[in-house]
Design a protein around this motif. Structure first.
Motif, mmCIF file in Angstrom:
data_model
loop_
_atom_site.group_PDB
_atom_site.id
_atom_site.type_symbol
_atom_site.label_atom_id
_atom_site.label_comp_id
_atom_site.label_asym_id
_atom_site.label_seq_id
_atom_site.Cartn_x
_atom_site.Cartn_y
_atom_site.Cartn_z
ATOM 1 N N LEU A 24 0.276 -0.875 0.120
ATOM 2 C CA LEU A 24 -0.211 -0.183 -0.095
ATOM 3 C C LEU A 24 1.293 1.191 -0.059
ATOM 4 O O LEU A 24 0.622 2.390 -0.620
ATOM 5 N N VAL A 25 1.680 1.249 0.756
ATOM 6 C CA VAL A 25 2.552 2.330 0.898
ATOM 7 C C VAL A 25 3.645 2.388 -0.741
ATOM 8 O O VAL A 25 3.398 3.422 -0.946
ATOM 9 N N LEU A 26 3.409 1.414 -1.057
ATOM 10 C CA LEU A 26 5.080 1.311 -2.661
ATOM 11 C C LEU A 26 3.796 2.196 -3.265
ATOM 12 O O LEU A 26 3.924 3.117 -4.666
ATOM 13 N N ILE A 27 2.553 1.311 -3.678
ATOM 14 C CA ILE A 27 1.122 2.299 -4.244
ATOM 15 C C ILE A 27 1.244 4.200 -4.244
ATOM 16 O O ILE A 27 0.679 4.221 -4.715
ATOM 17 N N LEU A 28 1.169 4.148 -2.768
ATOM 18 C CA LEU A 28 1.019 5.762 -2.509
ATOM 19 C C LEU A 28 2.280 6.606 -3.356
ATOM 20 O O LEU A 28 2.409 7.321 -3.851
ATOM 21 N N ASN A 29 3.016 5.498 -3.111
ATOM 22 C CA ASN A 29 4.704 6.175 -3.434
ATOM 23 C C ASN A 29 4.704 6.432 -5.282
ATOM 24 O O ASN A 29 5.841 6.007 -5.568
ATOM 25 N N ALA A 30 3.071 6.352 -6.040
ATOM 26 C CA ALA A 30 3.152 6.122 -7.503
ATOM 27 C C ALA A 30 4.208 7.155 -8.614
ATOM 28 O O ALA A 30 4.085 6.425 -9.174
ATOM 29 N N GLU A 31 4.492 8.201 -7.844
ATOM 30 C CA GLU A 31 5.353 9.470 -8.880
ATOM 31 C C GLU A 31 6.319 8.485 -9.663
ATOM 32 O O GLU A 31 7.154 7.998 -8.479
ATOM 33 N N ASN A 32 6.732 8.838 -10.988
ATOM 34 C CA ASN A 32 7.567 8.160 -11.703
ATOM 35 C C ASN A 32 7.884 6.361 -10.820
ATOM 36 O O ASN A 32 9.250 6.283 -10.502
ATOM 37 N N CYS A 33 7.156 6.082 -10.651
ATOM 38 C CA CYS A 33 7.154 4.948 -10.717
ATOM 39 C C CYS A 33 6.688 3.570 -10.981
ATOM 40 O O CYS A 33 5.448 3.001 -11.707
ATOM 41 N N PRO A 34 7.498 3.009 -12.028
ATOM 42 C CA PRO A 34 6.894 2.239 -12.620
ATOM 43 C C PRO A 34 7.134 0.687 -12.488
ATOM 44 O O PRO A 34 5.484 0.138 -13.563
ATOM 45 N N ALA A 35 6.550 0.244 -11.155
ATOM 46 C CA ALA A 35 5.966 -0.935 -10.593
ATOM 47 C C ALA A 35 4.540 -0.414 -11.104
ATOM 48 O O ALA A 35 3.338 -1.195 -10.471
ATOM 49 N N VAL A 36 4.405 0.112 -10.022
ATOM 50 C CA VAL A 36 2.719 1.161 -10.237
ATOM 51 C C VAL A 36 2.192 1.405 -12.005
ATOM 52 O O VAL A 36 0.658 0.515 -11.073
ATOM 53 N N GLU A 37 3.194 1.447 -11.822
ATOM 54 C CA GLU A 37 2.273 1.719 -13.546
ATOM 55 C C GLU A 37 1.931 0.029 -13.847
ATOM 56 O O GLU A 37 1.297 -0.469 -14.419
ATOM 57 N N ILE A 38 2.935 -0.501 -14.310
ATOM 58 C CA ILE A 38 2.631 -2.293 -13.848
ATOM 59 C C ILE A 38 1.495 -2.711 -13.793
ATOM 60 O O ILE A 38 1.116 -3.367 -14.469
ATOM 61 N N LEU A 39 0.912 -2.434 -12.413
ATOM 62 C CA LEU A 39 0.240 -3.502 -11.589
ATOM 63 C C LEU A 39 -1.515 -2.021 -12.322
ATOM 64 O O LEU A 39 -2.291 -2.924 -12.347
ATOM 65 N N LYS A 40 -1.644 -0.606 -12.840
ATOM 66 C CA LYS A 40 -2.418 -0.684 -12.999
ATOM 67 C C LYS A 40 -2.118 -0.274 -14.646
ATOM 68 O O LYS A 40 -4.267 -1.388 -14.763
ATOM 69 N N GLU A 41 -1.696 -1.268 -15.048
ATOM 70 C CA GLU A 41 -1.614 -1.781 -16.761
ATOM 71 C C GLU A 41 -2.866 -3.540 -16.376
ATOM 72 O O GLU A 41 -2.944 -3.725 -16.708
ATOM 73 N N ASN A 42 -2.456 -3.702 -15.197
ATOM 74 C CA ASN A 42 -3.232 -5.031 -15.220
ATOM 75 C C ASN A 42 -4.102 -5.391 -14.094
ATOM 76 O O ASN A 42 -4.646 -5.956 -13.426
ATOM 77 N N GLY A 43 -4.987 -3.496 -14.361
ATOM 78 C CA GLY A 43 -5.934 -3.763 -13.534
ATOM 79 C C GLY A 43 -5.763 -3.791 -11.772
ATOM 80 O O GLY A 43 -7.124 -4.039 -10.509
ATOM 81 N N VAL A 44 -4.941 -3.141 -10.570
ATOM 82 C CA VAL A 44 -5.272 -3.204 -10.004
ATOM 83 C C VAL A 44 -4.462 -1.767 -9.390
ATOM 84 O O VAL A 44 -3.554 -1.790 -9.548
ATOM 85 N N SER A 45 -5.017 -1.415 -8.078
ATOM 86 C CA SER A 45 -5.297 -0.102 -7.938
ATOM 87 C C SER A 45 -5.720 -0.112 -6.545
ATOM 88 O O SER A 45 -5.822 -0.742 -5.683
ATOM 89 N N MET A 46 -5.082 1.421 -5.624
ATOM 90 C CA MET A 46 -5.033 1.546 -3.816
ATOM 91 C C MET A 46 -6.742 0.911 -3.491
ATOM 92 O O MET A 46 -6.876 0.539 -2.525
ATOM 93 N N THR A 47 -7.471 1.429 -4.770
ATOM 94 C CA THR A 47 -8.635 1.463 -3.918
ATOM 95 C C THR A 47 -9.139 0.198 -4.264
ATOM 96 O O THR A 47 -9.860 -0.093 -3.328
ATOM 97 N N ASP A 48 -8.882 -0.757 -5.536
ATOM 98 C CA ASP A 48 -9.000 -2.357 -5.184
ATOM 99 C C ASP A 48 -8.876 -2.439 -4.641
ATOM 100 O O ASP A 48 -9.114 -3.603 -3.519
#
Length: 749
Positions: free
Chosen positions: A108-132
């Motif tokens: 959760l803290v990793l996703i909170l630090n989402a700025e310029n973070c390819p890991a979070v972008e990869i999660l979003k591309e695969n349908g995984v977000s903080m809200t979910d």
């Protein structure tokens, strides 16, 4: 402290960096380790996403040459953490406190630090977000029927990201958590001015609970905010309100993992507050309440049985730096809502102008309101705007919002503080004629303060304006207020001639007549700390008033009888006096008539009028000179020009010749009474005549008038040549067809 599962995740991340030949552990290595945790793998699968697909995307990114270059910085080893990973671990520890850190919390803290973070972008591309993830891991309880009807579930709002993002308030949130963990007095009362972020702090607490940044006791806690307005609107009598409140509390008593939030506790009806007091006293309901300093002092503090049940926490206004962080954290919400883009300097301008021009409201509330309004204005105007999208909020948009809120012209807002200070002397001399020395002394003192060379514990400046009546002492102060954009607080000191009038300035003591009334000096300065205080004709005030001013001029603070403290460190204090003016206008004393000793006599008069303690605390005694005939000509131009500006609003043009102005100067100039006789003469000889013509006369529908000197021995000295609107229009059309050589004359425009 990391749990065993989290330590395993970090070890896997380090191993992954080794396998890819990287000298640094990146967020992508960390995500690979997190995906190996059974709990996280189960959550992602339940969301309908595939861990294998995410791992494949991570592998493609980590195998790329660009990533290899990024992860192989000099002087690093395989177990070196990248700056982003280091920050994530620090933030996770800070949020968790003494609680054990599980892998889910790290994700959760990793996703909170989402700025310029390819890991979070990869999660979003695969349908995984903080809200979910929040929805899958947070246990949301709607509550009973009455809780559902009259309360808002802040935990659910945080899961759905419907609340403001809170930053720079971690210490306040942790203090609330410590209070809620207590066995006795486990309810908190937040005391702070409107707009400082009391409600936002509670929403931040709900977000902490959702992401697991709290002790395990709060794992399944839901926060319910009482909707007092809905409670009142649904009832036809106070009895029904009380019954509804009892029903809400009964439902909350059956839920040990519920926390009740009561906004503006001081506004609750006494019967409702009594029901709340009973359940807080027996510990069956934990509560977080908010109030203002005035609400606490006037209502809650007097109800001792309610007051003693809460641990009090004062919420102070954040600094400009903290407000900047809060605004930047929340700006994305405004951008998504308004579909605009805010420039960084627009946010900085909002903070700077809000601090300077809206001192009666608090940070960060006023800044967020300005930014929100700027976005709304842009959306409302975009249909007629030639600007192509995406629409940007610029500095000029912020200035328009401030101008509408304060009534200050945009041209003044667009000037920098340095420009205003550098032009101060010229701006003062344009309005107040013949007092160049006074303007110079005042401007020097203001520049010294703005340069940071004055005593920071004292007001910006304390001045005594000395001079005869009508020479511009009050006018210069008013112009200073307009130029610097500072609120002018004017006090006619003839109203404070009695000793008991001191209580009007600082407030009457409790129990005395007038104790419920506002303090005339304390309250306005609390609301407008960035102000100019004008004490007109201070020699008429009772000597007890001077004792109050000594503290203000020496220490920059003043405490009222109710304990409220006003801060004068951002104020300019100007006192005016006529003391010594009548003496100075008389003949010189002594055998020699060549030396004018008026300055010496004025000094002696001021010494007799004001105590040494008072004079010693003044930054300057600013002398104002009698007006001479040359200055009177400039003043006549000013008064006539002001009259011309007012007539323009009625579609009337006015001109005057030099002879007419000279007559006004000859008749209106008075060395003893200054500019006021000329103002009355222009009112009687010019304005009154034009008023008759405007109200049912030849200028009723507009036109032009030329004021000429008649020169006749008898009759009216001034002659008014009036041209009605229709005649003026016909003449203009004739001139267009038959151009005439230009005519020379004097104009008031």
């Amino acid at each position: 402290m990391f749990s065993a599962a989290t330590k395993k995740v970090l070890l896997t991340a380090s191993t992954q960096a080794d396998q890819y030949g990287h000298n640094q552990v990146l967020t992508e290595h960390l995500l690979v380790g997190l995906l190996g945790d059974p709990t996280i793998k189960s959550i992602i699968t339940n969301l309908g996403s595939s861990c294998d697909n995410i791992l494949q995307s991570l592998d493609e990114y980590l195998s790329a040459p660009a990533t290899h270059k990024l992860a192989n910085k000099k002087n690093t080893t395989a177990d070196t953490l990248s700056d982003q990973v280091e920050k994530i671990l620090i933030d996770t520890r800070a949020l968790s406190g003494d609680a054990e850190i599980a892998p889910l919390k790290l994700l959760l803290v990793l996703i909170l630090n989402a700025e310029n973070c390819p890991a979070v972008e990869i999660l979003k591309e695969n349908g995984v977000s903080m809200t979910d993830i929040k929805r899958k891991t947070t246990h949301i309880r709607p509550g009973g029927s009455n809780v559902k009807k009259f309360c808002t579930n802040l935990t659910a709002a945080s899961v759905n990201e419907n609340t403001a993002k809170i930053v720079a308030r971690d210490s306040e949130i942790k203090d609330i958590i410590k209070t809620l963990l207590r066995q006795n007095k486990s309810s908190a009362l937040l005391i702070g001015k409107s707009g400082v972020g009391k409600t936002a702090i509670i929403e931040g607490l709900a977000n902490f609970m959702v992401i697991g940044a709290v002790p395990s006791q709060f794992k399944n806690v839901n926060i319910y905010a009482l909707n007092n307005a809905a409670l009142i609107a649904s009832a036809q009598s106070y009895g029904e309100i009380e019954a509804s409140m009892q029903a809400i509390l009964k439902e909350l008593q059956t839920d040990p993992n519920a926390i009740l939030v009561v906004d503006d506790l001081h506004s609750l009806h006494p019967d409702v507050a009594m029901n709340l007091r009973l359940v807080i006293a027996d510990g069956s309901v934990r509560c977080i309440a908010t109030t203002t300093p005035e609400g606490y002092r006037n209502t809650i503090q007097k109800a001792a049985s309610l007051d003693r049940l809460f641990l009090k926490k004062t919420i102070n206004e954040p600094t400009e730096k903290q407000t900047q962080a809060i605004a930047e954290e929340n700006i994305e919400r405004f951008e998504l809502h308004h579909k605009v883009k805010y420039q960084k300097d627009a946010i900085e301008t909002a903070i700077r102008l809000a601090t300077h021009y809206i001192p009666d409201q608090c940070m960060p509330g006023k800044v967020l309101d300005i930014l929100d309004q700027a976005g709304a204005n842009k959306v409302a105007a975009k249909f007629t705007s030639p600007e192509a999208g995406p629409f940007k909020i610029k500095v000029s948009d912020i200035e328009k919002v401030i101008a509408n809120m304060t009534g200050i012209p945009i041209s003044q807002l667009s000037q920098t503080e340095t420009d205003k200070i550098n032009r101060l002397e010229d701006d003062l001399n344009k309005v107040v004629m013949g007092q160049e020395q006074a303007a110079k002394v005042l401007a020097k003192a203001i520049r010294r303060s703005r340069a940071g060379l004055n005593d920071p514990t004292k007001p910006i400046g304390s001045f005594l304006f000395q001079g005869p009546t009508g020479v511009g002492k009050t006018e210069l102060t008013q112009q200073l207020s307009k130029t610097l954009g500072m609120k002018l607080l004017r006090y006619d000191m003839s109203e404070y001639m009695e000793k008991h009038s001191v209580s009007r300035l600082i407030g009457a003591p409790p129990g005395y007549l007038g104790s419920d009334q506002a303090a005339m000096l304390i309250d306005p300065v609390v609301q407008n700390p960035n102000c100019i205080i004008l004490l007109d004709e201070i020699e008429k005030a009772h000597p007890a008033i001077y004792n109050i001013l000594l503290q203000v001029m020496d220490h920059g603070t003043l405490t009222g009888s109710d304990g409220k403290k006003a801060d004068f460190r951002n104020a300019i204090i100007v006192a005016t006096t006529n003391a010594g003016s009548s003496i100075a206008s008389g003949p010189a004393i002594g055998f020699s008539q060549d030396v004018d000793d008026s300055t010496l006599r004025i000094t002696e008069a001021i010494k007799r009028q004001f105590t040494p303690e008072f004079r010693n605390r003044l930054d300057a005694i600013v002398p104002f000179m009698h007006l001479n005939k040359d200055v009177a000509h400039k003043i006549a131009d000013k008064f006539l020009g002001q009259l011309a500006e007012r007539l323009k609003l009625k579609n009337i043009e006015v001109q005057w010749d030099e002879a007419a102005k000279n007559w006004l100067v000859d008749k209106g100039y008075n060395r003893e009474f200054g500019a006021r006789p000329m103002a009355r003469l222009i009112q009687d000889s010019v304005a009154n005549t034009l008023a008759d013509e405007i109200l049912g006369g030849r200028l009723e529908k507009g036109g032009s008038v030329r004021i000429e000197f008649n020169g006749a021995a008898s009759g009216t000295p001034l002659n008014f040549v009036i041209e009605e609107k229709a005649a003026k229009k016909a003449r203009a059309a004739s001139n267009q067809n038959n151009p005439q050589p230009p005519q020379i004359g004097m104009s008031g425009s």
